[in-house]
Design a protein around this motif. Structure first.
Motif, mmCIF file in Angstrom:
data_model
loop_
_atom_site.group_PDB
_atom_site.id
_atom_site.type_symbol
_atom_site.label_atom_id
_atom_site.label_comp_id
_atom_site.label_asym_id
_atom_site.label_seq_id
_atom_site.Cartn_x
_atom_site.Cartn_y
_atom_site.Cartn_z
ATOM 1 N N SER B 184 0.547 -0.623 0.597
ATOM 2 C CA SER B 184 -0.576 -1.539 0.777
ATOM 3 C C SER B 184 -0.152 -2.996 0.639
ATOM 4 N N SER B 185 -0.833 -3.874 1.363
ATOM 5 C CA SER B 185 -0.540 -5.312 1.323
ATOM 6 C C SER B 185 -0.721 -5.867 -0.083
ATOM 7 N N GLU B 186 -1.796 -5.443 -0.751
ATOM 8 C CA GLU B 186 -2.090 -5.999 -2.071
ATOM 9 C C GLU B 186 -1.058 -5.543 -3.102
ATOM 10 N N ASN B 188 1.928 -4.605 -2.535
ATOM 11 C CA ASN B 188 3.210 -5.224 -2.221
ATOM 12 C C ASN B 188 3.269 -6.693 -2.617
#
Lengths: 448, 245
Positions: B184-186, B188
């Protein structure tokens, strides 16, 4: 026997429940997510044009298509195909022949109909909902609308009428046809916040910051969007006012390092977020004006992506890497009563259901080099920790967000290099792709 | 200061050598051959190049000596004194051919200089910017999957990075934390922050002032490599150093 063992594969679960309790009509996710098995069969007549104004046909086409699509998307209806509709187009209660609509092949329990006219730049719509089997007193609903004669307003009026019908027939739960979805799109070259209607129409940018913005979360009253944005000193929680059309302050959201993944309480008074200001990414809570930030987690390792229990505003679910790969946890707002919800794999991006009963999140259960399986969307019943997989064998799925009706979930799906936004019912059926150009990620469904 | 003195020293040497050669020229010519000599003596010639093997850009000292010669030249350099020293900077392998002509005949001698390509780590030249020098000396470190602890193979890199920064106290640093495309972007962004902070802590522990370091997590937002392969993912799991302008 109503609940299934979490250790059995879902297909076996369904079989087991059918075999052991053949008379049971509901399964637990359908019950809890307001998706009953008994769907009301509803027909929608094309509305009757009630003026010869040149604008009428185009706006009527938009209205008819939108109303039909909204009732189909609602998830609670068995929608009659328009090809079954009787030849005559009823424009008023005097013109409808209910027997035609209750008989085969329409066989509808409910029928929506009405008229639409345009004159002098105004759009007038009269809409009714009739119970076909209550011939003595058939009217369930009668509404009238008068708005500017534009395509946008024709769509909006259809959404409003659909939501009235859904509210009346769907157990008193508001429809979502007037809700918005906020998301991140890079189609202008930088990652900005965009908005669209719940059905993917009317996509437009909200911010023009030229940086990288992530994780938009709209406030419960639709007045502001909290998000994370990259600046010289790292990531800050920032605030955009939809009412003022510009950025407003959120002082507690800037502290250097990574401040990101904001989450509103359902009362709009507080925002939880992840901040590394203590030297490690932890969960913090600030007031909605950015004051009084305080820390509630104290474990080494990434702590991100909080989501509040909207029923209590006193519990949070979030993602922690304290034991290695990220897992979903829940805790009280003071950081106590920590419970781990997932038992392995890679679990991220929780969203708490409006009724407080479920989490939806993205999970790769068979995680590891060469392991089969993918990143899919799941729903978990919090009390029992039993779960249901909603997406299967279709790309990499992340960032699910509940719709306010608890019946729908919006999420991002990456196939190859492209990521697009999809919606589906909370049981995984009726998946619809909403965006089709550029990369579109991190959808957030508005609260109303 | 360092760069300036590096340029200055060879320049001074060169001037000194030219001056020495110039002095030679002013020396009185060798005494004429004895009047009693009935016949002219054959000339002799000798030339050496020191060192005889160099890298491109290095200097070579040619020294030569002749006897009984009236007309002395080195091919490519033209007429030279009968005895002398000269500094040359050949860019390719060269054979210096000394020819001495006198009344008694002609003599010649050669000295060969072998020139190799410049070394991989280029000697700093005027064209290398401070940025390039930083990049050559402060190298990025890489991480294991979903991890932010400093790998053993990164410790040597970090201590080299730290010593360069210690010797260049005016340089400020931005450390970027990067992750591969999976997950996930968050999450990461948080992981990238931990990677950048781990690199910062290592530099601070090695004596670099924390006030010189700025840290930004890029998560998976700014990948170095965009293929979905392990070698590409490894490129993206990094703490990257750059000069803070």
């Amino acid at each position: 026997m109503k609940f299934h063992s979490r250790l059995l594969p879902p297909t076996l679960l369904v079989l087991a429940s059918l075999l052991s309790v053949p008379s049971m009509a509901q399964d637990w996710v359908r019950t809890g997510s307001n998706l009953g098995n008994e769907r009301i069969r509803i027909a929608v007549a094309d509305f009757k044009p009630a003026s010869v104004d040149p604008q009428t046909p185009a706006l009527k086409a938009v209205f008819d298509a939108t109303l039909y699509s909204d009732l189909g998307n609602a998830g609670i209806f068995d929608l009659v195909s328009k090809s079954f509709a009787p030849q005559a187009t009823p424009g008023s209660p005097q013109e409808i022949n209910l027997a035609q609509w209750s008989a085969d092949p329409v066989n509808a329990a409910m029928v929506a109909f009405g008229s639409l006219s345009t004159a002098n730049g105004r759009l007038a719509v009269y809409g009714w909902l009739f119970d076909t089997r209550n011939t003595a007193n058939p009217q369930v609903l009668g509404k009238q609308y008068n708005e500017a004669a534009t395509q946008d307003m024709a769509r909006t009026v259809a959404h409003r009428f659909a939501d009235e019908i859904i509210y009346r027939l769907g157990g008193g739960i508001n429809g979502i046809a007037e809700t918005k979805i906020y998301f991140i799109s890079s189609r202008t070259g930088s990652k900005e916040i965009w908005a669209m209607d719940y059905d993917g129409e009317n996509q437009h940018p909200v911010t023009h910051l030229g940086s990288i913005s992530l994780s938009p979360r709209v406030s419960p009253d639709n007045s502001r969007i909290a998000f994370a944005s990259l600046g010289r000193e790292g990531w800050s929680i920032r605030m955009y006012s939809l009412e003022l059309g510009r950025m407003v302050g959120f002082p507690g959201g800037s502290a250097g390092g990574a401040n990101q993944s904001p989450a509103w309480t359902a009362d709009g008074n507080r925002i939880a977020f992840s901040s590394s200001r203590s030297g490690d990414p932890e969960i913090w809570i600030a007031d909605a004006n950015g004051s009084n930030p305080h820390r509630i987690t104290f474990f080494k390792g990434p702590d991100v992506s909080p989501t509040w229990n909207p029923k209590t505003n006193a519990q949070l679910a979030w993602v922690s890497g304290r034991t290695g790969l990220p897992q979903i946890y829940i805790m009280d707002q003071d950081g106590s009563n920590v419970h781990r919800m997932t038992d392995g794999g890679y679990a991220v991006s929780p969203s708490w259901s409006p009724n407080g009963q479920f989490l939806t999140f993205s999970w790769n259960r068979k995680y590891g080099p060469g392991a089969p399986g993918g990143q899919d969307i799941y729903v978990m019943d919090i009390a029992t920790m039993r779960w249901l997989q909603l997406t299967h064998d279709a790309g990499s799925n992340d960032f699910p967000s509940w719709a306010p009706d608890g019946r729908h979930i919006v999420f991002e799906r990456q196939i190859g290099k492209g990521t697009e936004i999809w919606s589906m019912l909370a049981d995984g059926t009726e998946q619809h792709q909403l965006t089709h150009s550029g990369n579109n990620t991190m959808p957030n469904w508005s609260w109303k | 200061m360092n760069r300036r003195s590096r340029i200055l020293v060879p320049a001074v040497v060169l001037i000194a050598l030219v001056a020495v050669a110039g002095c030679k020229k002013k020396q009185p010519p060798p005494p004429p051959p004895a009047a009693t000599a009935p016949a002219a003596t054959a000339p002799t010639a000798e030339i050496t190049a020191t060192p005889s093997s160099i890298s491109a850009g290095d200097q070579v000292v040619l020294s030569w000596k002749t006897t009984d010669a009236a007309d002395v030249s080195i091919e490519g350099l033209g007429a030279v004194p009968t005895t002398g020293v000269k500094t040359v900077t050949p860019s390719v392998s060269t054979t210096y051919h000394l020819v001495a002509r006198g009344e008694g005949g002609t003599a010649d001698a050669t000295a060969r200089v072998v020139v190799s390509a410049p070394p991989a780590v280029a000697v700093p030249t005027n064209t290398m910017s401070a940025e390039e020098e930083f990049k050559a000396n402060v190298q990025d470190i890489f991480f294991d999957y979903d991890a932010y602890d400093i790998r053993s193979d990164a410790e040597g890199t970090l201590s080299h990075d730290a010593s360069y920064l210690a010797s260049h106290p005016n340089i400020k640093v931005v450390i970027g934390g990067y992750c591969d495309e999976r997950g996930s972007s968050e999450y990461n962004l948080a992981l990238g922050q931990n990677r950048a902070d781990a690199a910062k802590n290592a530099l601070v522990n090695a004596g670099v002032a924390a006030s010189r370091i700025r840290v930004i997590s890029y998560g998976k937002e700014k990948p170095f490599c965009t293929e979905s392969t392990e070698s590409c993912w490894q490129q993206n799991r990094r703490a990257g150093f750059s000069m803070d302008q």
